[in-house]
Design a protein around this motif. Structure first.
Motif, PDB file in Angstrom:
ATOM      1  N   LEU A  60      -1.991   2.927  10.229  1.00 48.36           N
ATOM      2  CA  LEU A  60      -2.938   1.316  10.608  1.00 48.36           C
ATOM      3  C   LEU A  60      -3.975   1.977  11.552  1.00 48.36           C
ATOM      4  N   ASN A  61      -3.022   2.265  13.163  1.00 57.88           N
ATOM      5  CA  ASN A  61      -3.922   3.193  13.844  1.00 57.88           C
ATOM      6  C   ASN A  61      -4.895   4.235  13.529  1.00 57.88           C
ATOM      7  N   ASN A  62      -4.516   4.820  12.477  1.00 61.26           N
ATOM      8  CA  ASN A  62      -4.532   6.432  12.181  1.00 61.26           C
ATOM      9  C   ASN A  62      -5.661   6.514  11.404  1.00 61.26           C
ATOM     10  N   GLY A  63      -5.868   5.208  10.826  1.00 64.90           N
ATOM     11  CA  GLY A  63      -7.471   4.770   9.562  1.00 64.90           C
ATOM     12  C   GLY A  63      -6.697   5.062   8.487  1.00 64.90           C
ATOM     13  N   CYS A  64      -5.182   4.037   8.188  1.00 61.93           N
ATOM     14  CA  CYS A  64      -5.101   4.421   7.351  1.00 61.93           C
ATOM     15  C   CYS A  64      -5.155   3.238   6.485  1.00 61.93           C
ATOM     16  N   THR A  65      -5.756   2.744   4.904  1.00 61.67           N
ATOM     17  CA  THR A  65      -5.770   0.801   4.997  1.00 61.67           C
ATOM     18  C   THR A  65      -4.760   0.467   4.264  1.00 61.67           C
ATOM     19  N   PRO A  66      -4.886  -0.822   4.160  1.00 64.72           N
ATOM     20  CA  PRO A  66      -3.305  -1.459   3.535  1.00 64.72           C
ATOM     21  C   PRO A  66      -2.904  -1.281   2.292  1.00 64.72           C
ATOM     22  N   GLU A  67      -4.086  -0.576   1.701  1.00 63.18           N
ATOM     23  CA  GLU A  67      -4.256  -0.908   0.407  1.00 63.18           C
ATOM     24  C   GLU A  67      -3.646   0.823  -0.186  1.00 63.18           C
ATOM     25  N   GLU A  68      -4.201   2.089   0.711  1.00 64.90           N
ATOM     26  CA  GLU A  68      -3.397   3.732   1.109  1.00 64.90           C
ATOM     27  C   GLU A  68      -1.953   2.940   0.936  1.00 64.90           C
ATOM     28  N   ILE A  69      -1.576   2.406   2.298  1.00 65.65           N
ATOM     29  CA  ILE A  69      -0.437   2.122   2.285  1.00 65.65           C
ATOM     30  C   ILE A  69       0.606   1.435   1.565  1.00 65.65           C
ATOM     31  N   ALA A  70      -0.127   0.361   0.369  1.00 61.36           N
ATOM     32  CA  ALA A  70       0.423   0.356  -0.430  1.00 61.36           C
ATOM     33  C   ALA A  70       0.619   1.099  -1.178  1.00 61.36           C
ATOM     34  N   GLU A  71      -0.447   2.093  -2.219  1.00 62.60           N
ATOM     35  CA  GLU A  71       0.227   2.663  -2.209  1.00 62.60           C
ATOM     36  C   GLU A  71       0.920   4.528  -2.182  1.00 62.60           C
ATOM     37  N   VAL A  72       1.231   4.309  -1.048  1.00 62.66           N
ATOM     38  CA  VAL A  72       2.029   5.574  -1.135  1.00 62.66           C
ATOM     39  C   VAL A  72       3.310   4.493  -1.017  1.00 62.66           C
ATOM     40  N   ILE A  73       3.677   3.388  -0.954  1.00 66.46           N
ATOM     41  CA  ILE A  73       5.659   2.772  -1.045  1.00 66.46           C
ATOM     42  C   ILE A  73       5.030   2.901  -2.878  1.00 66.46           C
ATOM     43  N   THR A  74       3.661   2.292  -3.037  1.00 63.86           N
ATOM     44  CA  THR A  74       4.476   2.422  -4.729  1.00 63.86           C
ATOM     45  C   THR A  74       4.734   3.280  -5.670  1.00 63.86           C
ATOM     46  N   HIS A  75       3.768   4.752  -4.891  1.00 60.66           N
ATOM     47  CA  HIS A  75       4.315   5.765  -5.554  1.00 60.66           C
ATOM     48  C   HIS A  75       5.817   6.285  -5.438  1.00 60.66           C
ATOM     49  N   SER A  76       5.813   6.288  -4.146  1.00 61.04           N
ATOM     50  CA  SER A  76       7.544   6.478  -3.542  1.00 61.04           C
ATOM     51  C   SER A  76       8.899   6.323  -4.685  1.00 61.04           C
ATOM     52  N   CYS A  77       7.957   4.979  -5.322  1.00 63.41           N
ATOM     53  CA  CYS A  77       8.846   4.228  -6.219  1.00 63.41           C
ATOM     54  C   CYS A  77      10.148   5.315  -7.156  1.00 63.41           C
ATOM     55  N   ALA A  78       8.822   6.272  -8.069  1.00 65.89           N
ATOM     56  CA  ALA A  78       9.074   7.796  -8.809  1.00 65.89           C
ATOM     57  C   ALA A  78      10.036   8.485  -8.362  1.00 65.89           C
ATOM     58  N   TYR A  79      10.283   8.220  -6.613  1.00 64.11           N
ATOM     59  CA  TYR A  79      10.880  10.055  -6.321  1.00 64.11           C
ATOM     60  C   TYR A  79      11.310   9.168  -5.077  1.00 64.11           C
ATOM     61  N   ALA A  80      11.671   8.055  -5.137  1.00 67.06           N
ATOM     62  CA  ALA A  80      12.528   6.762  -4.048  1.00 67.06           C
ATOM     63  C   ALA A  80      13.785   6.748  -4.452  1.00 67.06           C
ATOM     64  N   GLY A  81      13.075   6.072  -5.442  1.00 69.76           N
ATOM     65  CA  GLY A  81      13.685   4.491  -6.227  1.00 69.76           C
ATOM     66  C   GLY A  81      12.815   3.648  -6.003  1.00 69.76           C
ATOM     67  N   PHE A  82      13.464   2.502  -7.276  1.00 69.58           N
ATOM     68  CA  PHE A  82      12.670   1.082  -7.285  1.00 69.58           C
ATOM     69  C   PHE A  82      13.312   0.116  -6.031  1.00 69.58           C
ATOM     70  N   PRO A  83      14.331  -0.476  -5.587  1.00 73.53           N
ATOM     71  CA  PRO A  83      14.780  -0.600  -4.503  1.00 73.53           C
ATOM     72  C   PRO A  83      14.437  -0.351  -3.015  1.00 73.53           C
ATOM     73  N   ALA A  84      14.514   0.779  -2.872  1.00 69.68           N
ATOM     74  CA  ALA A  84      14.041   1.755  -1.329  1.00 69.68           C
ATOM     75  C   ALA A  84      11.841   1.037  -1.154  1.00 69.68           C
ATOM     76  N   ALA A  85      11.684   0.988  -2.704  1.00 63.38           N
ATOM     77  CA  ALA A  85      10.307   0.135  -2.641  1.00 63.38           C
ATOM     78  C   ALA A  85       9.714  -0.301  -2.342  1.00 63.38           C
ATOM     79  N   ILE A  86      10.864  -1.373  -3.150  1.00 60.48           N
ATOM     80  CA  ILE A  86      10.662  -3.158  -3.344  1.00 60.48           C
ATOM     81  C   ILE A  86      10.785  -3.050  -1.410  1.00 60.48           C
ATOM     82  N   ALA A  87      11.572  -2.730  -0.609  1.00 55.84           N
ATOM     83  CA  ALA A  87      12.086  -2.968   0.091  1.00 55.84           C
ATOM     84  C   ALA A  87      11.255  -2.920   1.682  1.00 55.84           C
ATOM     85  N   ALA A  88      10.294  -0.983   0.655  1.00 58.84           N
ATOM     86  CA  ALA A  88       9.839  -0.988   2.029  1.00 58.84           C
ATOM     87  C   ALA A  88       8.202  -2.040   1.937  1.00 58.84           C
ATOM     88  N   MET A  89       7.726  -2.585   0.528  1.00 59.64           N
ATOM     89  CA  MET A  89       6.712  -3.134   0.697  1.00 59.64           C
ATOM     90  C   MET A  89       6.766  -4.021   1.126  1.00 59.64           C
TER      91      MET A  89
END
Length: 132
Positions: free
Chosen positions: A89-118
């Motif tokens: 957030l300090n570096n200019g990321c929006t909450p929506e961009e953060i959510a998208e990075v986490i959502t994108h990670s579910c395909a590569y890191a797995g749903f449990p990791a992405a859900i916990a990160a969200m």
């Protein structure tokens, strides 16, 4: 230049970058909890990732934050993720961009990791926007 002088210069640069990314509050808490036991590791974290990587010019700090979030999600490192979400957030990321990075990670890191990160992201964003 002596080794000690070189390390001091790197730590100074790294601490400034860390302060800009993670904020004054983080630095104050970090400094207050530095002990002889953890001091060497903390010095290395100032010298290597922050002085040597976060200051490079190829990627912006915003881009580095998004990459870091993705890696921390993949490793299920939620304690570290908390601080880097604030940094993003300090570096200019929006909450929506953060959510998208986490959502994108579910395909590569797995749903449990992405859900916990969200959940971690929701907590951090709620804490930041809560009236004080």
């Amino acid at each position: 230049m002596s080794d000690e002088t070189a390390h001091d210069a790197l730590r100074t640069t790294g601490r400034q970058a860390m302060r800009e990314v993670l904020g004054e509050g983080y630095m104050a808490r970090r400094d207050a909890s530095t002990t002889p036991l953890n001091q060497a590791l903390r010095h290395l974290s100032e010298e290597f990732p922050y002085a040597s990587l976060w200051t490079r010019g190829t990627l912006t700090r915003r881009e580095r934050s998004m990459v870091t979030i993705g890696m921390l999600v993949a490793m299920s490192q939620h304690h570290e993720l908390r601080g880097h979400l604030v940094g993003a957030l300090n570096n200019g990321c929006t909450p929506e961009e953060i959510a998208e990075v986490i959502t994108h990670s579910c395909a590569y890191a797995g749903f449990p990791a992405a859900i916990a990160a969200m959940r971690t992201a929701e907590d951090v964003l709620r804490d930041i926007t809560a009236p004080k």
